[in-house]
Design a protein around this motif. Structure first.
Motif, PDB file in Angstrom:
ATOM      1  N   ALA A   1     -17.438  -5.080   2.750  1.00 33.71           N
ATOM      2  CA  ALA A   1     -16.293  -5.940   2.454  1.00 33.71           C
ATOM      3  C   ALA A   1     -15.268  -5.208   1.599  1.00 33.71           C
ATOM      4  N   ALA A   2     -15.740  -4.475   0.594  1.00 32.87           N
ATOM      5  CA  ALA A   2     -14.822  -3.759  -0.296  1.00 32.87           C
ATOM      6  C   ALA A   2     -14.072  -2.657   0.448  1.00 32.87           C
ATOM      7  N   GLU A   3     -14.746  -1.979   1.368  1.00 28.76           N
ATOM      8  CA  GLU A   3     -14.122  -0.874   2.089  1.00 28.76           C
ATOM      9  C   GLU A   3     -13.053  -1.342   3.066  1.00 28.76           C
ATOM     10  N   SER A   4     -13.047  -2.627   3.387  1.00 25.75           N
ATOM     11  CA  SER A   4     -12.069  -3.143   4.346  1.00 25.75           C
ATOM     12  C   SER A   4     -10.771  -3.599   3.680  1.00 25.75           C
ATOM     13  N   LEU A   5     -10.667  -3.433   2.346  1.00 25.87           N
ATOM     14  CA  LEU A   5      -9.530  -3.966   1.603  1.00 25.87           C
ATOM     15  C   LEU A   5      -8.472  -2.903   1.315  1.00 25.87           C
ATOM     16  N   ILE A   6      -7.225  -3.342   1.251  1.00 30.13           N
ATOM     17  CA  ILE A   6      -6.083  -2.475   0.995  1.00 30.13           C
ATOM     18  C   ILE A   6      -5.392  -2.934  -0.285  1.00 30.13           C
ATOM     19  N   PRO A   7      -5.087  -2.019  -1.210  1.00 29.27           N
ATOM     20  CA  PRO A   7      -4.366  -2.415  -2.427  1.00 29.27           C
ATOM     21  C   PRO A   7      -2.936  -2.847  -2.110  1.00 29.27           C
ATOM     22  N   LEU A   8      -2.450  -3.818  -2.870  1.00 28.85           N
ATOM     23  CA  LEU A   8      -1.104  -4.365  -2.654  1.00 28.85           C
ATOM     24  C   LEU A   8      -0.428  -4.556  -3.999  1.00 28.85           C
ATOM     25  N   THR A   9       0.854  -4.211  -4.067  1.00 32.20           N
ATOM     26  CA  THR A   9       1.651  -4.479  -5.264  1.00 32.20           C
ATOM     27  C   THR A   9       3.062  -4.873  -4.840  1.00 32.20           C
ATOM     28  N   GLY A  10       3.735  -5.633  -5.672  1.00 34.63           N
ATOM     29  CA  GLY A  10       5.114  -6.027  -5.388  1.00 34.63           C
ATOM     30  C   GLY A  10       5.730  -6.684  -6.607  1.00 34.63           C
TER      31      GLY A  10
ATOM     32  N   VAL B   1      -1.726 -23.668  -0.346  1.00 38.21           N
ATOM     33  CA  VAL B   1      -1.687 -23.484   1.099  1.00 38.21           C
ATOM     34  C   VAL B   1      -0.441 -22.691   1.499  1.00 38.21           C
ATOM     35  N   GLY B   2       0.667 -22.938   0.821  1.00 37.20           N
ATOM     36  CA  GLY B   2       1.897 -22.240   1.154  1.00 37.20           C
ATOM     37  C   GLY B   2       1.787 -20.740   0.986  1.00 37.20           C
ATOM     38  N   LEU B   3       1.062 -20.290  -0.040  1.00 42.09           N
ATOM     39  CA  LEU B   3       0.908 -18.853  -0.256  1.00 42.09           C
ATOM     40  C   LEU B   3      -0.026 -18.237   0.781  1.00 42.09           C
ATOM     41  N   VAL B   4      -1.030 -18.997   1.217  1.00 36.26           N
ATOM     42  CA  VAL B   4      -1.885 -18.520   2.305  1.00 36.26           C
ATOM     43  C   VAL B   4      -1.053 -18.307   3.562  1.00 36.26           C
ATOM     44  N   GLN B   5      -0.168 -19.249   3.852  1.00 34.99           N
ATOM     45  CA  GLN B   5       0.699 -19.121   5.018  1.00 34.99           C
ATOM     46  C   GLN B   5       1.664 -17.951   4.865  1.00 34.99           C
ATOM     47  N   ALA B   6       2.122 -17.704   3.638  1.00 39.51           N
ATOM     48  CA  ALA B   6       3.004 -16.560   3.389  1.00 39.51           C
ATOM     49  C   ALA B   6       2.290 -15.252   3.689  1.00 39.51           C
ATOM     50  N   VAL B   7       1.010 -15.168   3.318  1.00 43.89           N
ATOM     51  CA  VAL B   7       0.232 -13.971   3.632  1.00 43.89           C
ATOM     52  C   VAL B   7       0.144 -13.776   5.140  1.00 43.89           C
ATOM     53  N   HIS B   8      -0.107 -14.853   5.871  1.00 46.10           N
ATOM     54  CA  HIS B   8      -0.220 -14.758   7.327  1.00 46.10           C
ATOM     55  C   HIS B   8       1.103 -14.333   7.957  1.00 46.10           C
ATOM     56  N   ARG B   9       2.208 -14.812   7.416  1.00 41.39           N
ATOM     57  CA  ARG B   9       3.495 -14.368   7.938  1.00 41.39           C
ATOM     58  C   ARG B   9       3.688 -12.877   7.708  1.00 41.39           C
ATOM     59  N   GLY B  10       3.150 -12.383   6.604  1.00 38.49           N
ATOM     60  CA  GLY B  10       3.240 -10.948   6.340  1.00 38.49           C
ATOM     61  C   GLY B  10       2.446 -10.127   7.336  1.00 38.49           C
ATOM     62  N   TYR B  11       1.314 -10.661   7.793  1.00 42.21           N
ATOM     63  CA  TYR B  11       0.505  -9.948   8.796  1.00 42.21           C
ATOM     64  C   TYR B  11       1.200  -9.967  10.160  1.00 42.21           C
ATOM     65  N   ARG B  12       1.864 -11.072  10.483  1.00 37.21           N
ATOM     66  CA  ARG B  12       2.562 -11.264  11.747  1.00 37.21           C
ATOM     67  C   ARG B  12       1.675 -10.882  12.926  1.00 37.21           C
TER      68      ARG B  12
ATOM     69  N   VAL C   1       8.404 -16.902  -4.772  1.00 44.01           N
ATOM     70  CA  VAL C   1       7.039 -16.378  -4.854  1.00 44.01           C
ATOM     71  C   VAL C   1       6.471 -16.160  -3.456  1.00 44.01           C
ATOM     72  N   GLU C   2       6.722 -17.115  -2.551  1.00 48.24           N
ATOM     73  CA  GLU C   2       6.261 -16.953  -1.170  1.00 48.24           C
ATOM     74  C   GLU C   2       6.891 -15.711  -0.537  1.00 48.24           C
ATOM     75  N   ALA C   3       8.191 -15.531  -0.764  1.00 50.39           N
ATOM     76  CA  ALA C   3       8.886 -14.373  -0.196  1.00 50.39           C
ATOM     77  C   ALA C   3       8.326 -13.078  -0.765  1.00 50.39           C
ATOM     78  N   LEU C   4       8.026 -13.054  -2.074  1.00 49.88           N
ATOM     79  CA  LEU C   4       7.450 -11.869  -2.702  1.00 49.88           C
ATOM     80  C   LEU C   4       6.128 -11.498  -2.052  1.00 49.88           C
ATOM     81  N   ILE C   5       5.259 -12.486  -1.845  1.00 48.21           N
ATOM     82  CA  ILE C   5       3.947 -12.219  -1.256  1.00 48.21           C
ATOM     83  C   ILE C   5       4.088 -11.793   0.205  1.00 48.21           C
ATOM     84  N   GLU C   6       4.910 -12.505   0.961  1.00 48.82           N
ATOM     85  CA  GLU C   6       5.099 -12.149   2.369  1.00 48.82           C
ATOM     86  C   GLU C   6       5.638 -10.733   2.512  1.00 48.82           C
ATOM     87  N   ASP C   7       6.660 -10.391   1.737  1.00 48.22           N
ATOM     88  CA  ASP C   7       7.259  -9.056   1.829  1.00 48.22           C
ATOM     89  C   ASP C   7       6.283  -7.978   1.373  1.00 48.22           C
TER      90      ASP C   7
END
Length: 233
Positions: A73-82, A118-129, A170-176
């Motif tokens: 599980a740990a090896e499948s993760l990518i660091p993120l900053t913004g 829930v909105g932030l979860v959806q923002a993450v999904h929009r980032g994955y597209r 905040v949603e835009a920050l996470i999505e971007d």
């Protein structure tokens, strides 16, 4: 701290207790939140003489994920900053090729407090597209630093939710931030090798301060509001 005789003054409440396994699971889930929010602290949980959790302190949040759910599980993760307009997000998201349908770990923290959104979860999904299938549920561990006065923590009886003054920002920050990190080569699908486990140090010393100076740590956690699952299997 040792707590005993929980129902001495309110014996009627004992009647609402669930089975031992269910209550142990609830304690384990809460301890998991605390451990993710405070990775440098050692946590242990025993039940009926059996060690359920034993989590040595670490400055690497990826290591904490490994302690809880294993190296794969740990090896499948990518660091993120913004950063945007005084808000900062950092954490870990799952590589697109590792995101699968089914159980998802989605944890959000703001200024040291776990919360659900829930909105932030959806923002993450929009980032994955289009990088993941529609039914895939990538794991999420995101830690937000918000300026004073920009977040209200008194909007939910159980303090499980918060209200941002600029929720759309905040949603835009996470999505971007998600979209930007997925542009890198580290997010590409791996065919014959594993992704190297990233390191996300949760205690950082500013360059202008001497080594060992105190640095602010903000770690927070929340379960996915759209999924339920038993972490202990």
């Amino acid at each position: 701290i040792e707590v005993g005789e929980l129902f001495f003054n309110a014996p009627a409440r004992a009647k609402f207790m669930k089975a031992v396994n269910a209550e142990t699971r609830a304690c384990s889930d809460m301890l998991t939140l605390l451990a993710l929010a405070n990775s440098t602290v050692f946590f242990s949980l025993t039940s009926d003489g059996r060690v359920v959790l034993e989590l040595p302190g670490t400055q690497d949040i990826t290591r904490r994920v490994e302690q809880l759910w294993g190296a794969a599980a740990a090896e499948s993760l990518i660091p993120l900053t913004g950063t945007h307009d005084g808000h900062t997000v950092r954490g870990l998201i799952q590589s697109p090729d590792a995101a699968k349908p089914g159980l998802r770990r989605a944890h959000f923290f703001v200024n040291g407090r776990p919360f659900k959104d829930v909105g932030l979860v959806q923002a993450v999904h929009r980032g994955y597209r289009t990088t993941i299938p529609e039914m895939a549920k990538p794991w999420i561990f995101l830690y937000l630093d918000a300026p004073p006065g920009s977040v209200d923590v008194n909007v939910h009886p159980a303090k499980a939710e918060v209200r941002f003054k600029d929720h759309e920002g905040v949603e835009a920050l996470i999505e971007d931030s998600v979209r930007e990190v997925l542009k890198g080569e580290t997010s590409a699908a791996t065919l014959d090798s594993q992704i190297a486990a990233p390191r996300l140090v949760v205690r950082e010393t500013p360059p202008e301060k001497p080594r060992g100076a105190d640095a602010q740590v903000a770690l927070f956690l929340s379960g996915d509001p759209t999924d339920e699952g038993n972490r202990l299997k």
